[in-house]
Scaffold this motif. Structure first.
Motif, PDB file in Angstrom:
ATOM      1  N   GLN A 254      57.657  24.129  35.874  1.00 44.63           N
ATOM      2  CA  GLN A 254      56.550  24.035  36.827  1.00 44.63           C
ATOM      3  C   GLN A 254      56.325  22.609  37.331  1.00 44.63           C
ATOM      4  OE1 GLN A 254      55.234  27.104  38.016  1.00 44.63           O
ATOM      5  NE2 GLN A 254      57.071  27.453  36.782  1.00 44.63           N
ATOM      6  N   SER A 255      56.703  21.608  36.559  1.00 43.04           N
ATOM      7  CA  SER A 255      56.532  20.214  36.996  1.00 43.04           C
ATOM      8  C   SER A 255      57.425  19.873  38.186  1.00 43.04           C
ATOM      9  CB  SER A 255      56.820  19.261  35.831  1.00 43.04           C
ATOM     10  OG  SER A 255      58.172  19.397  35.400  1.00 43.04           O
ATOM     11  N   LYS A 256      58.442  20.704  38.445  1.00 43.79           N
ATOM     12  CA  LYS A 256      59.361  20.464  39.567  1.00 43.79           C
ATOM     13  C   LYS A 256      58.951  21.225  40.823  1.00 43.79           C
ATOM     14  CE  LYS A 256      63.231  19.871  36.369  1.00 43.79           C
ATOM     15  NZ  LYS A 256      64.585  20.362  35.965  1.00 43.79           N
ATOM     16  N   ILE A 257      57.910  22.031  40.721  1.00 47.88           N
ATOM     17  CA  ILE A 257      57.479  22.856  41.851  1.00 47.88           C
ATOM     18  C   ILE A 257      56.590  22.044  42.791  1.00 47.88           C
ATOM     19  CG2 ILE A 257      56.124  24.881  42.527  1.00 47.88           C
ATOM     20  CD1 ILE A 257      58.783  25.617  41.301  1.00 47.88           C
ATOM     21  N   ASN A 258      56.966  21.974  44.070  1.00 41.69           N
ATOM     22  CA  ASN A 258      56.175  21.282  45.089  1.00 41.69           C
ATOM     23  C   ASN A 258      55.557  22.306  46.023  1.00 41.69           C
ATOM     24  OD1 ASN A 258      56.875  18.590  44.252  1.00 41.69           O
ATOM     25  ND2 ASN A 258      58.907  18.955  45.125  1.00 41.69           N
ATOM     26  N   LEU A 259      54.230  22.292  46.124  1.00 43.13           N
ATOM     27  CA  LEU A 259      53.525  23.283  46.917  1.00 43.13           C
ATOM     28  C   LEU A 259      52.986  22.693  48.218  1.00 43.13           C
ATOM     29  CD1 LEU A 259      51.452  25.042  44.099  1.00 43.13           C
ATOM     30  CD2 LEU A 259      53.616  25.798  45.101  1.00 43.13           C
ATOM     31  N   ARG A 260      52.850  23.562  49.200  1.00 46.46           N
ATOM     32  CA  ARG A 260      52.236  23.213  50.483  1.00 46.46           C
ATOM     33  C   ARG A 260      51.075  24.166  50.713  1.00 46.46           C
ATOM     34  NH1 ARG A 260      56.187  24.324  53.330  1.00 46.46           N
ATOM     35  NH2 ARG A 260      55.634  26.231  54.425  1.00 46.46           N
ATOM     36  N   LEU A 261      49.895  23.619  51.031  1.00 43.92           N
ATOM     37  CA  LEU A 261      48.704  24.435  51.254  1.00 43.92           C
ATOM     38  C   LEU A 261      48.332  24.392  52.728  1.00 43.92           C
ATOM     39  CD1 LEU A 261      48.550  23.403  48.179  1.00 43.92           C
ATOM     40  CD2 LEU A 261      46.165  24.094  48.302  1.00 43.92           C
ATOM     41  N   THR A 262      48.168  25.560  53.322  1.00 44.46           N
ATOM     42  CA  THR A 262      47.818  25.669  54.732  1.00 44.46           C
ATOM     43  C   THR A 262      46.583  26.537  54.891  1.00 44.46           C
ATOM     44  OG1 THR A 262      50.175  25.541  55.313  1.00 44.46           O
ATOM     45  CG2 THR A 262      48.648  26.300  57.026  1.00 44.46           C
ATOM     46  N   LYS A 263      45.571  25.995  55.534  1.00 44.66           N
ATOM     47  CA  LYS A 263      44.380  26.793  55.812  1.00 44.66           C
ATOM     48  C   LYS A 263      44.737  27.881  56.811  1.00 44.66           C
ATOM     49  CE  LYS A 263      39.670  26.594  57.520  1.00 44.66           C
ATOM     50  NZ  LYS A 263      38.679  25.806  58.268  1.00 44.66           N
ATOM     51  N   VAL A 264      44.352  29.130  56.504  1.00 42.54           N
ATOM     52  CA  VAL A 264      44.729  30.255  57.360  1.00 42.54           C
ATOM     53  C   VAL A 264      43.498  31.025  57.827  1.00 42.54           C
ATOM     54  CG1 VAL A 264      47.051  30.524  56.410  1.00 42.54           C
ATOM     55  CG2 VAL A 264      45.124  31.694  55.301  1.00 42.54           C
ATOM     56  N   SER A 265      43.772  32.007  58.654  1.00 39.77           N
ATOM     57  CA  SER A 265      42.714  32.790  59.287  1.00 39.77           C
ATOM     58  C   SER A 265      41.814  33.470  58.266  1.00 39.77           C
ATOM     59  CB  SER A 265      43.339  33.848  60.194  1.00 39.77           C
ATOM     60  OG  SER A 265      42.375  34.791  60.614  1.00 39.77           O
ATOM     61  N   PRO A 266      40.505  33.494  58.496  1.00 39.41           N
ATOM     62  CA  PRO A 266      39.592  34.226  57.604  1.00 39.41           C
ATOM     63  C   PRO A 266      39.830  35.736  57.638  1.00 39.41           C
ATOM     64  CG  PRO A 266      38.416  33.383  59.536  1.00 39.41           C
ATOM     65  CD  PRO A 266      39.776  32.770  59.557  1.00 39.41           C
ATOM     66  N   LYS A 267      40.703  36.212  58.522  1.00 38.85           N
ATOM     67  CA  LYS A 267      41.060  37.634  58.525  1.00 38.85           C
ATOM     68  C   LYS A 267      41.633  38.057  57.176  1.00 38.85           C
ATOM     69  CE  LYS A 267      42.999  39.706  61.910  1.00 38.85           C
ATOM     70  NZ  LYS A 267      43.951  40.128  62.976  1.00 38.85           N
ATOM     71  N   ILE A 268      42.228  37.092  56.474  1.00 43.47           N
ATOM     72  CA  ILE A 268      42.861  37.409  55.196  1.00 43.47           C
ATOM     73  C   ILE A 268      41.824  37.820  54.153  1.00 43.47           C
ATOM     74  CG2 ILE A 268      42.830  35.162  54.023  1.00 43.47           C
ATOM     75  CD1 ILE A 268      45.850  37.502  54.396  1.00 43.47           C
ATOM     76  N   ASN A 269      40.556  37.514  54.407  1.00 42.64           N
ATOM     77  CA  ASN A 269      39.505  37.847  53.445  1.00 42.64           C
ATOM     78  C   ASN A 269      39.325  39.350  53.264  1.00 42.64           C
ATOM     79  OD1 ASN A 269      39.015  35.126  53.095  1.00 42.64           O
ATOM     80  ND2 ASN A 269      37.358  35.054  54.588  1.00 42.64           N
ATOM     81  N   SER A 270      39.752  40.124  54.241  1.00 40.37           N
ATOM     82  CA  SER A 270      39.651  41.578  54.137  1.00 40.37           C
ATOM     83  C   SER A 270      41.037  42.174  53.898  1.00 40.37           C
ATOM     84  CB  SER A 270      39.056  42.182  55.419  1.00 40.37           C
ATOM     85  OG  SER A 270      39.145  43.601  55.393  1.00 40.37           O
ATOM     86  N   VAL A 271      41.182  42.978  52.842  1.00 37.45           N
ATOM     87  CA  VAL A 271      42.474  43.590  52.546  1.00 37.45           C
ATOM     88  C   VAL A 271      42.880  44.606  53.606  1.00 37.45           C
ATOM     89  CG1 VAL A 271      42.283  43.250  50.065  1.00 37.45           C
ATOM     90  CG2 VAL A 271      41.368  45.341  51.083  1.00 37.45           C
ATOM     91  N   LYS A 272      41.950  44.954  54.498  1.00 37.11           N
ATOM     92  CA  LYS A 272      42.289  45.881  55.585  1.00 37.11           C
ATOM     93  C   LYS A 272      43.187  45.223  56.617  1.00 37.11           C
ATOM     94  CE  LYS A 272      37.957  48.503  55.182  1.00 37.11           C
ATOM     95  NZ  LYS A 272      36.713  48.934  55.887  1.00 37.11           N
ATOM     96  N   ASN A 273      43.163  43.891  56.671  1.00 41.36           N
ATOM     97  CA  ASN A 273      43.986  43.168  57.643  1.00 41.36           C
ATOM     98  C   ASN A 273      45.342  42.849  57.035  1.00 41.36           C
ATOM     99  OD1 ASN A 273      41.821  43.087  59.514  1.00 41.36           O
ATOM    100  ND2 ASN A 273      40.972  41.285  58.476  1.00 41.36           N
ATOM    101  N   ASN A 274      46.388  43.342  57.667  1.00 42.90           N
ATOM    102  CA  ASN A 274      47.743  43.129  57.155  1.00 42.90           C
ATOM    103  C   ASN A 274      48.707  42.946  58.318  1.00 42.90           C
ATOM    104  OD1 ASN A 274      49.987  42.918  55.510  1.00 42.90           O
ATOM    105  ND2 ASN A 274      50.154  45.118  55.142  1.00 42.90           N
ATOM    106  N   THR A 275      48.485  41.888  59.083  1.00 40.67           N
ATOM    107  CA  THR A 275      49.303  41.586  60.257  1.00 40.67           C
ATOM    108  C   THR A 275      49.745  40.126  60.196  1.00 40.67           C
ATOM    109  OG1 THR A 275      47.266  41.108  61.491  1.00 40.67           O
ATOM    110  CG2 THR A 275      48.213  43.322  61.733  1.00 40.67           C
ATOM    111  N   PRO A 276      50.817  39.754  60.912  1.00 46.83           N
ATOM    112  CA  PRO A 276      51.324  38.378  60.851  1.00 46.83           C
ATOM    113  C   PRO A 276      50.296  37.314  61.219  1.00 46.83           C
ATOM    114  CG  PRO A 276      52.939  39.804  61.897  1.00 46.83           C
ATOM    115  CD  PRO A 276      51.694  40.623  61.727  1.00 46.83           C
ATOM    116  N   ASP A 277      49.312  37.657  62.060  1.00 46.50           N
ATOM    117  CA  ASP A 277      48.344  36.630  62.454  1.00 46.50           C
ATOM    118  C   ASP A 277      47.405  36.236  61.309  1.00 46.50           C
ATOM    119  OD1 ASP A 277      47.033  39.038  62.455  1.00 46.50           O
ATOM    120  OD2 ASP A 277      46.032  38.751  64.377  1.00 46.50           O
ATOM    121  N   CYS A 278      47.464  36.968  60.182  1.00 44.92           N
ATOM    122  CA  CYS A 278      46.712  36.528  58.992  1.00 44.92           C
ATOM    123  C   CYS A 278      47.217  35.170  58.508  1.00 44.92           C
ATOM    124  CB  CYS A 278      46.858  37.546  57.868  1.00 44.92           C
ATOM    125  SG  CYS A 278      45.970  39.097  58.126  1.00 44.92           S
TER     126      CYS A 278
END
Length: 221
Positions: A185-209
């Motif tokens: 795990q010490s070798k894992i480099n992560l990138r964090l990207t703020k995304v659409s609040p649409k992701i807050n609902s599990v009903k939304n499952n499209t690429p624009d999430c």
């Protein structure tokens, strides 16, 4: 912790990056995967690595006699016992292109898509259980690294797709593999990207999430 993730790849894409895995079904991209969903999971069966469908969340009964789905399992509990619990399950690998975590700012919960810096596809380490009627799995988690801990203190145990999936057949072999994965795990480099609040609902499952949301600057190193 991992409470939601995405896998924006088809079976053909997965086969190209994981050529040693045999797939029993057709994977389609999914952008808002939640516990209780049927997900793509790689496990070793009869000496071969196979991709199959499993329920995300192992059914358990709590001390209060409530039935819940164990979607995440802490690695510390396994390591502290120094024994692989046959009743809990065996190691598996869950393909993902990102997982979601939420930063709480005032009363607002801001979603981020967490990805690998170097690659689009990675594997989350998990455990799975087989019953007479179905297969279910749980994501193994560990303390979060520096990039992620500002949002959440837990992280899935992450492996890159070029790692050797070979596991010893014995349960102690699986314990050794888990320890090596944690060291990795010490070798894992992560990138964090703020995304659409649409992701807050599990009903939304499209690429624009996954579309980047630039309404606030991310205050992370």
């Amino acid at each position: 912790m991992c409470g939601r993730f995405n896998l924006s790849y088809t079976t053909s894409d997965l086969s190209a990056q994981l050529p040693h895995v045999l797939w029993d079904f057709e994977q389609i991209p999914s952008f808002n995967i939640a516990p209780s969903h049927q997900i793509s999971v790689i496990s070793e069966m009869a000496g071969e690595f196979r991709g199959s469908r499993m329920q995300w969340g192992i059914p358990i009964t709590t001390s209060e006699n409530r039935s819940v789905l164990m979607s995440n399992t802490r690695t510390e509990g396994i390591l502290e016992r120094e024994i692989w619990n046959k009743g809990t399950g065996r190691i598996c690998f869950i393909p993902a292109s990102g997982f979601y975590e939420w930063d709480k700012v005032s009363k607002e919960r801001i979603p981020y898509n967490v990805q690998l810096q170097e690659s689009g596809l990675f594997l989350m380490l998990g455990i799975f259980r087989e019953t007479s009627s179905f297969l279910s799995c749980s994501v193994l988690t560990c303390p979060a690294g520096a990039r992620l801990e500002k949002i959440h203190h837990r992280s899935p145990v992450i492996l890159t797709t070029d790692i050797d999936l070979k596991i010893e057949k014995s349960h102690m072999g699986e314990m050794d593999f888990l320890k090596k994965a944690l060291d990795y795990q010490s070798k894992i480099n992560l990138r964090l990207t703020k995304v659409s609040p649409k992701i807050n609902s599990v009903k939304n499952n499209t690429p624009d999430c996954l579309l980047e949301d630039n309404t606030q600057q991310m205050k992370l190193l």
